[in-house]
Motif scaffolding. Sequence first.
Motif, PDB file in Angstrom:
ATOM      1  N   LEU A  17       0.824  -1.210   0.000  1.00  0.00           N
ATOM      2  CA  LEU A  17       0.000   0.000   0.000  1.00  0.00           C
ATOM      3  C   LEU A  17       0.860   1.263   0.000  1.00  0.00           C
ATOM      4  O   LEU A  17       0.538   2.256  -0.655  1.00  0.00           O
ATOM      5  N   ALA A  18       1.957   1.223   0.756  1.00  0.00           N
ATOM      6  CA  ALA A  18       2.835   2.394   0.837  1.00  0.00           C
ATOM      7  C   ALA A  18       3.457   2.736  -0.512  1.00  0.00           C
ATOM      8  O   ALA A  18       3.843   3.886  -0.751  1.00  0.00           O
ATOM      9  N   SER A  19       3.550   1.753  -1.396  1.00  0.00           N
ATOM     10  CA  SER A  19       4.157   1.994  -2.711  1.00  0.00           C
ATOM     11  C   SER A  19       3.168   2.554  -3.727  1.00  0.00           C
ATOM     12  O   SER A  19       3.566   2.916  -4.839  1.00  0.00           O
ATOM     13  N   MET A  20       1.887   2.636  -3.354  1.00  0.00           N
ATOM     14  CA  MET A  20       0.864   3.107  -4.288  1.00  0.00           C
ATOM     15  C   MET A  20       0.689   4.621  -4.161  1.00  0.00           C
ATOM     16  O   MET A  20       0.390   5.117  -3.075  1.00  0.00           O
ATOM     17  N   PRO A  21       0.832   5.364  -5.253  1.00  0.00           N
ATOM     18  CA  PRO A  21       0.785   6.828  -5.169  1.00  0.00           C
ATOM     19  C   PRO A  21      -0.596   7.388  -4.811  1.00  0.00           C
ATOM     20  O   PRO A  21      -0.692   8.534  -4.366  1.00  0.00           O
ATOM     21  N   ASP A  22      -1.649   6.588  -4.989  1.00  0.00           N
ATOM     22  CA  ASP A  22      -2.993   7.076  -4.682  1.00  0.00           C
ATOM     23  C   ASP A  22      -3.486   6.594  -3.322  1.00  0.00           C
ATOM     24  O   ASP A  22      -4.682   6.649  -3.026  1.00  0.00           O
ATOM     25  N   VAL A  23      -2.585   6.105  -2.487  1.00  0.00           N
ATOM     26  CA  VAL A  23      -2.925   5.626  -1.145  1.00  0.00           C
ATOM     27  C   VAL A  23      -2.116   6.395  -0.120  1.00  0.00           C
ATOM     28  O   VAL A  23      -0.904   6.591  -0.290  1.00  0.00           O
ATOM     29  N   GLY A  44       6.316   4.880   6.676  1.00  0.00           N
ATOM     30  CA  GLY A  44       6.139   6.329   6.621  1.00  0.00           C
ATOM     31  C   GLY A  44       4.906   6.870   7.296  1.00  0.00           C
ATOM     32  O   GLY A  44       4.382   7.914   6.896  1.00  0.00           O
ATOM     33  N   THR A  45       4.428   6.194   8.355  1.00  0.00           N
ATOM     34  CA  THR A  45       3.303   6.724   9.098  1.00  0.00           C
ATOM     35  C   THR A  45       3.607   6.602  10.586  1.00  0.00           C
ATOM     36  O   THR A  45       4.763   6.420  10.971  1.00  0.00           O
ATOM     37  N   THR A  46       2.588   6.703  11.436  1.00  0.00           N
ATOM     38  CA  THR A  46       2.795   6.619  12.876  1.00  0.00           C
ATOM     39  C   THR A  46       1.825   5.610  13.475  1.00  0.00           C
ATOM     40  O   THR A  46       0.778   5.305  12.899  1.00  0.00           O
ATOM     41  N   ALA A  47       2.164   5.112  14.633  1.00  0.00           N
ATOM     42  CA  ALA A  47       1.311   4.156  15.323  1.00  0.00           C
ATOM     43  C   ALA A  47       0.126   4.873  15.961  1.00  0.00           C
ATOM     44  O   ALA A  47       0.240   6.018  16.407  1.00  0.00           O
ATOM     45  N   ALA A  48      -1.010   4.174  15.990  1.00  0.00           N
ATOM     46  CA  ALA A  48      -2.185   4.651  16.712  1.00  0.00           C
ATOM     47  C   ALA A  48      -2.343   3.792  17.957  1.00  0.00           C
ATOM     48  O   ALA A  48      -2.159   2.571  17.907  1.00  0.00           O
ATOM     49  N   GLU A  49      -2.692   4.405  19.058  1.00  0.00           N
ATOM     50  CA  GLU A  49      -2.727   3.693  20.335  1.00  0.00           C
ATOM     51  C   GLU A  49      -3.711   2.535  20.317  1.00  0.00           C
ATOM     52  O   GLU A  49      -3.436   1.473  20.874  1.00  0.00           O
ATOM     53  N   ASP A  50      -4.853   2.719  19.686  1.00  0.00           N
ATOM     54  CA  ASP A  50      -5.864   1.664  19.636  1.00  0.00           C
ATOM     55  C   ASP A  50      -6.786   1.920  18.446  1.00  0.00           C
ATOM     56  O   ASP A  50      -6.544   2.846  17.646  1.00  0.00           O
TER      57      ASP A  50
END
Length: 320
Positions: A17-23, A44-50
């Motif tokens: 998913l990270a390699s897709m330019p429209d995502v 290239g994102t961050t963790a969400a607690e829950d």
Amino acid sequence: MGIVGAGGVARRHAGALASMPDVALVGVTDPDGGRAADLAAAVGTTAAEDLDALLARGVDAAWVCVPPFAHGEVETRLAAAGVALFVEKPLGLDVAAAEQVHAAVGAAGVATSVGHHWRSSAVVARAREVVAGRTIRLVNATWLDKVPPVPWWAQRGSSGGQVVEQAVHVLDLARLLAGEVTAVHAVADAAPPAPGTDVDSATAGTLRFAGGAVGTLAATCRLAWKHRAGLELYADDLALSVSEEQLTVRDGDGIRTVEVDPAEARTAADRAFVDHLLGRPPSGGGIVVDYGEALRTHRLACALADSVASGAPIALDGAR
């Protein structure tokens, strides 16, 4: 997009998913916060607690990549929030939990796809062309493998056992190529594969297809390597063998073999669902397997497991 779960399968999906330019990946959540943070940083994102924190980021869709025992509430909560779902197989430990999710996604009207990525393989597409219009007589499904290196897999109460968790892939392929199954009967070697585990070491099952074909399933996790996972089909003057890597066809014209990279089908399945959500035709040859279709395969796998437990044959609804 958000990712729920941060294990090996989640890592594969997240990378695609990270390699897709429209995502845009907007978060990863997992009960193990460190693992979630590690995967999030890698893509290239961050963790969400829950799950609530992930929903607060405004996700349009979520890839649910959790172990079998963790399915159910996650999908139901996401669907209620209007989030489209890509759900990794199997759908749960048993049929009841999956039926509840199916009702929830139906009520919410959200788009779904399930990770039966074999259907997105070029060799499976070719196999469908070869058997089209042919009367299948015999189906042999196999999953001959080792115990995967995750602690929950060899515990029946966490994975559902090898047929439900692993062999469901080849059972899905059997349905796709040979049609619906109307009855199963299975037995197992109940000796666990290692101390402290309780899944069956081997399972043998018979299947009756609505079109008249008969079939078998052979599965074991007592090897030290992955020996074979695939499907053989036989029709009049036709023998076909298909796996993740290869298709072999033998008929009156001789033997033909086609090989593929299994990674292509996995990426194509992700791409197909993204394209579906964006209202576009699939651009990578992939197939969207919606939750209801995957549930039919899950019922089949669970029926085989239930037959082992009861010692009796089990009938299924063979209608589409």
